[in-house]
Design a protein around this motif. Sequence first.
Motif, PDB file in Angstrom:
ATOM      1  N   ASN B 382      13.885   0.312 -11.516  1.00  0.00           N
ATOM      2  CA  ASN B 382      13.990  -0.911 -10.709  1.00  0.00           C
ATOM      3  C   ASN B 382      12.796  -1.124  -9.799  1.00  0.00           C
ATOM      4  O   ASN B 382      12.356  -0.205  -9.123  1.00  0.00           O
ATOM      5  CB  ASN B 382      15.237  -0.855  -9.825  1.00  0.00           C
ATOM      6  N   GLY B 383      12.323  -2.351  -9.759  1.00  0.00           N
ATOM      7  CA  GLY B 383      11.190  -2.661  -8.916  1.00  0.00           C
ATOM      8  C   GLY B 383       9.884  -2.262  -9.570  1.00  0.00           C
ATOM      9  O   GLY B 383       8.839  -2.311  -8.952  1.00  0.00           O
ATOM     10  N   MET B 385       8.964   0.710 -10.339  1.00  0.00           N
ATOM     11  CA  MET B 385       8.428   1.963  -9.786  1.00  0.00           C
ATOM     12  C   MET B 385       8.182   2.909 -10.950  1.00  0.00           C
ATOM     13  O   MET B 385       9.037   3.070 -11.812  1.00  0.00           O
ATOM     14  CB  MET B 385       9.457   2.585  -8.835  1.00  0.00           C
ATOM     15  N   SER B 402      11.667   2.310  -0.885  1.00  0.00           N
ATOM     16  CA  SER B 402      11.613   1.293  -1.937  1.00  0.00           C
ATOM     17  C   SER B 402      12.697   1.533  -2.975  1.00  0.00           C
ATOM     18  O   SER B 402      13.345   0.601  -3.442  1.00  0.00           O
ATOM     19  CB  SER B 402      10.264   1.297  -2.656  1.00  0.00           C
ATOM     20  N   TRP B 405      15.897   0.419  -1.626  1.00  0.00           N
ATOM     21  CA  TRP B 405      15.900  -1.046  -1.507  1.00  0.00           C
ATOM     22  C   TRP B 405      16.038  -1.712  -2.884  1.00  0.00           C
ATOM     23  O   TRP B 405      16.838  -2.625  -3.073  1.00  0.00           O
ATOM     24  CB  TRP B 405      14.609  -1.513  -0.818  1.00  0.00           C
ATOM     25  N   ASN B 406      15.269  -1.226  -3.857  1.00  0.00           N
ATOM     26  CA  ASN B 406      15.277  -1.854  -5.180  1.00  0.00           C
ATOM     27  C   ASN B 406      16.619  -1.730  -5.891  1.00  0.00           C
ATOM     28  O   ASN B 406      16.933  -2.546  -6.745  1.00  0.00           O
ATOM     29  CB  ASN B 406      14.204  -1.211  -6.078  1.00  0.00           C
ATOM     30  N   ARG B 408      19.621  -1.703  -4.415  1.00  0.00           N
ATOM     31  CA  ARG B 408      20.740  -1.982  -3.530  1.00  0.00           C
ATOM     32  C   ARG B 408      21.915  -2.558  -4.324  1.00  0.00           C
ATOM     33  O   ARG B 408      21.736  -3.294  -5.276  1.00  0.00           O
ATOM     34  CB  ARG B 408      20.337  -2.898  -2.374  1.00  0.00           C
TER      35      ARG B 408
END
Lengths: 336, 583
Positions: B382-383, B385, B402, B405-406, B408
Amino acid sequence: MGAFQSYRLRLQRKRWLIRAFRKRRELRAIADRTDQIRRDDILLFSTQRNEKIRLPYFLQYYRDMGVNHFLIVDNDSDDGSLEYLMKQSDVSVWYTSKSYKRSRFGVDWLNWLQYKYAPGHWALTVDPDEFLIYPFCDTRPLRALTDWLDASSIKSFSAMLLDMYPKGRIDQQPYREGQDPIEITSWFDAGNYSIQRNGRFGNLWIQGGPRSRMFFRDTPEAAPALNKVPLVKWEKKYAYVSSTHMILPRGLNLVYDEWGGEKASGVLLHTKFLDTFTQKANEELERKQHYAASIEYKAYAESLRENPDLWCKWSEKYINWRQLEILGLMSKGNWA
Amino acid sequence: MSGNVGIVMLVHTALHRAEQVARHWHAAGCPVVIHCDKSTRREDWRRFRDALSELPNVRFSTRHKCEWGTWGIVAATQEASELMLADFPEVRHVYLASGSCLPLRPVRELVDYLQDRPRTDFIESATTADVPWTVGGLDEERFTLRFPFSWKTNRHLFDRYVALQRAVGFKRKIPAGITPHMGSQWWCLTRQTLSAILEDPERPTYDRYFRKVWIPDESYFQTLARLYSTNIESRSLTLSKFDFQGKPHIFYDDHLQLLRRSDCFVARKIWPHASLLYESFLEGKHGALNRTEPNPGKIDRIFSKAVERRTRGRPGLYMHSRFPNEGWDNGVTCARYSVFQGFTELFEDFEPWLAKATGARVHGHLFHPDRVEYEGGQSVINGAMCDSAAIRDYNAKAFLTSLIWNTRGEWQAFQLGPGDVLGKPLPEGVVSEQKTPQDLSWLLARDPNAQISVISGAWAVPLFKSNRNFADIRKEAAMLQKIEGEFLDVLRSPYSKARIRIWTMADFIESPMEPLQTVIDEIGHNTLRRLTEAPKMADLTGFGQFLQNLKNQGMHPYLMGDFPVVHDPVGMQTRPRKPYLVQ
């Protein structure tokens, strides 16, 4: 910060301004329409080299947003972009054949033009492949933002550089002149950014995104900076230090909140990775006119030969500013 | 008829808009008295006045300089009101508005509304003790200090002078008979009340006093109306929202629907270029006057959310306009997550078991020295990364925050061990929170969202099972024990805020189900369910002897607790080789 440090920064700022003053001689006005600039006009500053294909959409995008006048430095283009710019009624253009690198990547040239024309105006400094997105940009013109910033006594506005890329090989979809580049480079990395505070200049230093993920996997510290402060209510004493990443006086770099709140901010959609890029990377590599001996372009040239697909399963497709705000890449702050 | 309501308008910029609004009021039969700020450019003012001079019931009052927070605005209001009361005897209510106010409902409705309430004064007026909205810490002191310096242009002197007065304990005397009240600058007063204020024999005293009060336009009429009004309704008929610095929020074209449903008579402040709003509400285009279901609460929500976002922000988000200093962040990460140390060493199938038991997303060793071990061995999550250890170590705090957060909306769990890297030193010249390799452990420890469970000493199990020279094993055991010992010190420090559970390995294997149940209950998805299946524990036969060997070599393994040398742990002997059920 002690008085000594503060004094040193002051000296440094003066030095950049003096340097800009010296470099003014490298600029030759080709079309000077600056007498058209009225009080309160929003100005856009840019340098470009051989970006003819991008210019029509670039100018249109910012005209529609509400930029009143463009001040552009042409660095020795040979693709007809200079002639094209000369013909635009709201563009003033300067020509130089001097070294991009030795003008500190165009900063000196623009610092001079800003010193001369920008005081009292909102000045937006962007490259031809950067497209500003700010909160409510689909319903409110740029002037709504600058009026609000004025009313809130805010002098500078942050916009992080967000690298956009296509799905598939970079050279797969050819870009046509006048086309919205986001139609092709519509993908981005949503959440892989590293932020650190630069104690000296007070700015944030942001790295990450697809370039870091693909080209700087093992040397993330060498990845390009993504923090930018492109929109500033200019005063004569201001000077950009390094691209629009940092500006002096350092108070202008405090575009972030340190107490947990969010300040209003935007994003610069960076549409570098069009099909024109591969050629550009090779050319720039030869010219060696870019930052840190073009280390960035070296990395690209190598990786791009192998697998030029920046897209991955977790890439996000760009929709609008609200999407970016939800993802936490920008914020409305207290603008509602 | 409509001559019963007179409009006093204070204008300073965007005169073309002010003109439009003045015409609108006038066309509905309301007399208008306009005050224009003295700092407005002369030619703009002339053009404005000439344009409006054709209207019979428009007057212009003497111009004052109206700097924000100073007496000028009150003086301007006083004179304009006097002119209104003198020139238009039929006026019963005077409505104070600004050039950037916009009537949202037909003027007719306002007139009728006021006609039905002939004795009511609409003025927000509250005592200083009761108002939460003052900005800058000046509430009661507005009335007891002096403010000779401009806040806008001379902030430094302003602040210094306030500090000085505080230091020497200076206090102005409030004139007898009045109690300071404050409220919105925009009011609507009856002729009776307004004339009583303006014709009061004590007025010179009050004026002299209020001249040096801070922001008198929010207190002069608000205080004096209390003396004369028989019927105060303490609210403003003008919709006006303020942000956290006390500046009014501005309305734009995209607020059209919101304003339509606000049910207010007048709104401010309107952005002068918001053509759609002016066209809709003044010219009745775009069907603005079709009454829709009023929903005034929505505006409140939107603007209070904006203030909340500016002051508190989204916890756990780090971005280019929100980068909180350590400790000021109201939340290190944005959601709860679990960290397990020693579990994969002790249980052979811990990760799949945990995923099955909790529904959480279970990663391997996220901080493994070679690569980030995301769930299922993915190389990107996710995101976007990636699994590069170098990128992770370059900014470990950004990596962890991160990740949370990504993802959540989904509970994350990951493994940790003394062999993992928790950040590494940053390059010169960069100031950041983490400077030493172990500093991420502080981040984990002070994060209330972290649920950290440690079986101390379990790192010895892989060593015990490994086929290596004993000298190497001894060396590595000593190192791992040292690192874990330091980590435990951090977790046990009084500053840690995470949910932390530490068991020695010996304690844990005595009765593994109970701690497992506690930890898993917190993960929350399967609440109130007993664990039916335990993860499969590694075979520990001979482990006690292994520890004894380490001791014999001069190392002192203590983190795992007391293991008998000869007899293998009781729990182990009775444990069947296959998973078992607990009733």
